[in-house]
Design a protein around this motif. Sequence first.
Motif, PDB file in Angstrom:
ATOM      1  N   GLY A   1      -8.948  -8.013  12.247  1.00  0.00           N
ATOM      2  CA  GLY A   1      -7.716  -8.124  11.486  1.00  0.00           C
ATOM      3  C   GLY A   1      -6.696  -8.963  12.243  1.00  0.00           C
ATOM      4  N   VAL A   2      -5.829  -9.635  11.512  1.00  0.00           N
ATOM      5  CA  VAL A   2      -4.747 -10.408  12.117  1.00  0.00           C
ATOM      6  C   VAL A   2      -3.445  -9.965  11.467  1.00  0.00           C
ATOM      7  CG1 VAL A   2      -3.815 -12.707  12.603  1.00  0.00           C
ATOM      8  CG2 VAL A   2      -6.295 -12.370  12.503  1.00  0.00           C
ATOM      9  N   ILE A   3      -2.518  -9.495  12.286  1.00  0.00           N
ATOM     10  CA  ILE A   3      -1.233  -8.989  11.801  1.00  0.00           C
ATOM     11  C   ILE A   3      -0.102  -9.788  12.445  1.00  0.00           C
ATOM     12  CG2 ILE A   3      -0.970  -7.233  13.614  1.00  0.00           C
ATOM     13  CD1 ILE A   3      -0.102  -6.684   9.922  1.00  0.00           C
ATOM     14  N   GLY A   4       1.004  -9.871  11.763  1.00  0.00           N
ATOM     15  CA  GLY A   4       2.179 -10.563  12.289  1.00  0.00           C
ATOM     16  C   GLY A   4       3.160 -10.816  11.159  1.00  0.00           C
ATOM     17  N   ARG A   5       4.388 -11.045  11.521  1.00  0.00           N
ATOM     18  CA  ARG A   5       5.409 -11.271  10.505  1.00  0.00           C
ATOM     19  C   ARG A   5       5.283 -12.666   9.898  1.00  0.00           C
ATOM     20  NH1 ARG A   5       6.640  -8.044  14.384  1.00  0.00           N
ATOM     21  NH2 ARG A   5       7.760  -6.086  13.999  1.00  0.00           N
ATOM     22  N   ASN A   6       5.986 -12.919   8.817  1.00  0.00           N
ATOM     23  CA  ASN A   6       5.941 -14.230   8.176  1.00  0.00           C
ATOM     24  C   ASN A   6       6.319 -15.317   9.179  1.00  0.00           C
ATOM     25  OD1 ASN A   6       5.243 -13.174   5.690  1.00  0.00           O
ATOM     26  ND2 ASN A   6       7.362 -12.973   4.990  1.00  0.00           N
ATOM     27  N   GLY A   7       5.535 -16.386   9.182  1.00  0.00           N
ATOM     28  CA  GLY A   7       5.812 -17.498  10.085  1.00  0.00           C
ATOM     29  C   GLY A   7       5.254 -17.319  11.481  1.00  0.00           C
ATOM     30  N   ALA A   8       4.489 -16.253  11.699  1.00  0.00           N
ATOM     31  CA  ALA A   8       3.966 -15.994  13.048  1.00  0.00           C
ATOM     32  C   ALA A   8       2.834 -16.946  13.432  1.00  0.00           C
ATOM     33  CB  ALA A   8       3.479 -14.546  13.153  1.00  0.00           C
ATOM     34  N   GLY A   9       2.176 -17.576  12.431  1.00  0.00           N
ATOM     35  CA  GLY A   9       1.088 -18.505  12.713  1.00  0.00           C
ATOM     36  C   GLY A   9      -0.273 -18.034  12.232  1.00  0.00           C
ATOM     37  N   LYS A  10      -0.303 -16.989  11.399  1.00  0.00           N
ATOM     38  CA  LYS A  10      -1.574 -16.385  10.985  1.00  0.00           C
ATOM     39  C   LYS A  10      -2.422 -17.334  10.130  1.00  0.00           C
ATOM     40  CE  LYS A  10       0.428 -12.956   8.860  1.00  0.00           C
ATOM     41  NZ  LYS A  10       1.813 -13.466   9.040  1.00  0.00           N
ATOM     42  N   THR A  11      -1.803 -17.964   9.130  1.00  0.00           N
ATOM     43  CA  THR A  11      -2.557 -18.857   8.252  1.00  0.00           C
ATOM     44  C   THR A  11      -3.037 -20.079   9.021  1.00  0.00           C
ATOM     45  OG1 THR A  11      -1.407 -18.120   6.258  1.00  0.00           O
ATOM     46  CG2 THR A  11      -2.422 -20.294   6.183  1.00  0.00           C
ATOM     47  N   THR A  12      -2.213 -20.606   9.914  1.00  0.00           N
ATOM     48  CA  THR A  12      -2.633 -21.731  10.751  1.00  0.00           C
ATOM     49  C   THR A  12      -3.828 -21.342  11.604  1.00  0.00           C
ATOM     50  OG1 THR A  12      -0.394 -22.653  10.818  1.00  0.00           O
ATOM     51  CG2 THR A  12      -1.905 -23.333  12.563  1.00  0.00           C
ATOM     52  N   LEU A  13      -3.821 -20.123  12.125  1.00  0.00           N
ATOM     53  CA  LEU A  13      -4.943 -19.615  12.908  1.00  0.00           C
ATOM     54  C   LEU A  13      -6.238 -19.670  12.104  1.00  0.00           C
ATOM     55  CD1 LEU A  13      -5.645 -17.985  15.633  1.00  0.00           C
ATOM     56  CD2 LEU A  13      -5.509 -15.973  14.165  1.00  0.00           C
ATOM     57  N   LEU A  14      -6.202 -19.206  10.847  1.00  0.00           N
ATOM     58  CA  LEU A  14      -7.394 -19.230  10.001  1.00  0.00           C
ATOM     59  C   LEU A  14      -7.848 -20.660   9.711  1.00  0.00           C
ATOM     60  CD1 LEU A  14      -6.947 -16.419   7.304  1.00  0.00           C
ATOM     61  CD2 LEU A  14      -8.101 -16.321   9.511  1.00  0.00           C
ATOM     62  N   ARG A  15      -6.907 -21.546   9.484  1.00  0.00           N
ATOM     63  CA  ARG A  15      -7.273 -22.936   9.177  1.00  0.00           C
ATOM     64  C   ARG A  15      -7.912 -23.616  10.379  1.00  0.00           C
ATOM     65  NH1 ARG A  15      -3.917 -25.700   4.647  1.00  0.00           N
ATOM     66  NH2 ARG A  15      -3.541 -23.958   3.252  1.00  0.00           N
ATOM     67  N   LEU A  16      -7.474 -23.261  11.566  1.00  0.00           N
ATOM     68  CA  LEU A  16      -8.110 -23.789  12.769  1.00  0.00           C
ATOM     69  C   LEU A  16      -9.520 -23.233  12.911  1.00  0.00           C
ATOM     70  CD1 LEU A  16      -5.049 -23.495  15.163  1.00  0.00           C
ATOM     71  CD2 LEU A  16      -6.235 -25.632  14.622  1.00  0.00           C
ATOM     72  N   MET A  17      -9.683 -21.936  12.655  1.00  0.00           N
ATOM     73  CA  MET A  17     -11.008 -21.329  12.727  1.00  0.00           C
ATOM     74  C   MET A  17     -11.970 -21.967  11.736  1.00  0.00           C
ATOM     75  SD  MET A  17     -10.211 -17.247  13.105  1.00  0.00           S
ATOM     76  CE  MET A  17      -9.724 -16.511  14.678  1.00  0.00           C
ATOM     77  N   ALA A  18     -11.449 -22.298  10.546  1.00  0.00           N
ATOM     78  CA  ALA A  18     -12.291 -22.877   9.492  1.00  0.00           C
ATOM     79  C   ALA A  18     -12.615 -24.343   9.731  1.00  0.00           C
ATOM     80  CB  ALA A  18     -11.602 -22.720   8.139  1.00  0.00           C
ATOM     81  N   GLY A  19     -11.893 -24.987  10.653  1.00  0.00           N
ATOM     82  CA  GLY A  19     -12.106 -26.414  10.892  1.00  0.00           C
ATOM     83  C   GLY A  19     -11.311 -27.306   9.969  1.00  0.00           C
ATOM     84  N   ILE A  20     -10.405 -26.724   9.190  1.00  0.00           N
ATOM     85  CA  ILE A  20      -9.539 -27.518   8.313  1.00  0.00           C
ATOM     86  C   ILE A  20      -8.519 -28.278   9.144  1.00  0.00           C
ATOM     87  CG2 ILE A  20      -7.822 -27.372   6.454  1.00  0.00           C
ATOM     88  CD1 ILE A  20      -9.332 -24.869   5.494  1.00  0.00           C
ATOM     89  N   LEU A  21      -8.072 -27.655  10.239  1.00  0.00           N
ATOM     90  CA  LEU A  21      -7.158 -28.285  11.185  1.00  0.00           C
ATOM     91  C   LEU A  21      -7.843 -28.407  12.536  1.00  0.00           C
ATOM     92  CD1 LEU A  21      -3.850 -26.278  10.502  1.00  0.00           C
ATOM     93  CD2 LEU A  21      -4.434 -28.555   9.621  1.00  0.00           C
ATOM     94  N   GLU A  22      -7.436 -29.401  13.305  1.00  0.00           N
ATOM     95  CA  GLU A  22      -7.871 -29.539  14.694  1.00  0.00           C
ATOM     96  C   GLU A  22      -6.671 -29.226  15.588  1.00  0.00           C
ATOM     97  OE1 GLU A  22     -10.824 -30.145  16.019  1.00  0.00           O
ATOM     98  OE2 GLU A  22     -11.771 -30.172  14.028  1.00  0.00           O
ATOM     99  N   PRO A  23      -6.878 -28.449  16.650  1.00  0.00           N
ATOM    100  CA  PRO A  23      -5.737 -28.083  17.507  1.00  0.00           C
ATOM    101  C   PRO A  23      -5.180 -29.270  18.267  1.00  0.00           C
ATOM    102  CG  PRO A  23      -7.800 -27.395  18.518  1.00  0.00           C
ATOM    103  CD  PRO A  23      -8.150 -27.892  17.144  1.00  0.00           C
TER     104      PRO A  23
END
Length: 235
Positions: A48-70
Amino acid sequence: MSDSDRKALLELRRVSHSYRARRSNYEQGEHRVLDDVSLSVYRGQTLGVIGRNGAGKTTLLRLMAGILEPNQGQVWRRSGVKCSLLSLGLGFQDQLTGRDNVLLSALLQGATRAEAHGCLEPVNEFAELGRSYNEPVKTYSAGMRARLGFATALQTRVDVLLIDEVLAVGDRQFRAKAASAMQRHLEGAQTVVLVSHNENQLERLCDRVAWIENGRLRLVGGATEVMTQYKTTSE
């Protein structure tokens, strides 16, 4: 089984990611969304990934999926491991019908044509789209897209399923059905990373929870331990 005994399928190794943000008409700056995050996803676990709005959770998933490169660090995936991000219709082709999107998704995930056709009616039955299933996705509401995305994800053959808040969509009846279906899914061998604001849901469904705050990994550990500490800061 401890984390050291499990096989990591995916790892974030000191990952940082920034976006360019316009501060004024004449000035641009960088907004750091994730900062030096290291995190492992183990076979068969639900993280699970928890955090308030804007914490970076969706960006984290997109990096995991390969949609974004760090911008910094590395996202490592074990050879042959496939990841799929389930978000609100992310990846759907708007001009195609719901049915055609499901068929395309199944084929892209490695299903045979017979297998892909075999999942068409179960998806529509679960998503409760009726005749809209044969209409272009661009005509769908956000809720309809989410139901279609969730139902499609239940048919996936990926190694790591990344889920972004989709269990919060639809009416109460559909949310209950989605939660029940996800529980059955998790009881199998599926590896899942689940982003949610529903604290009770994360504690109930997840083996481990990662707490992201201001782009940094504040705590990762057993679901009960992390959620107890997270709740005390929210009170």
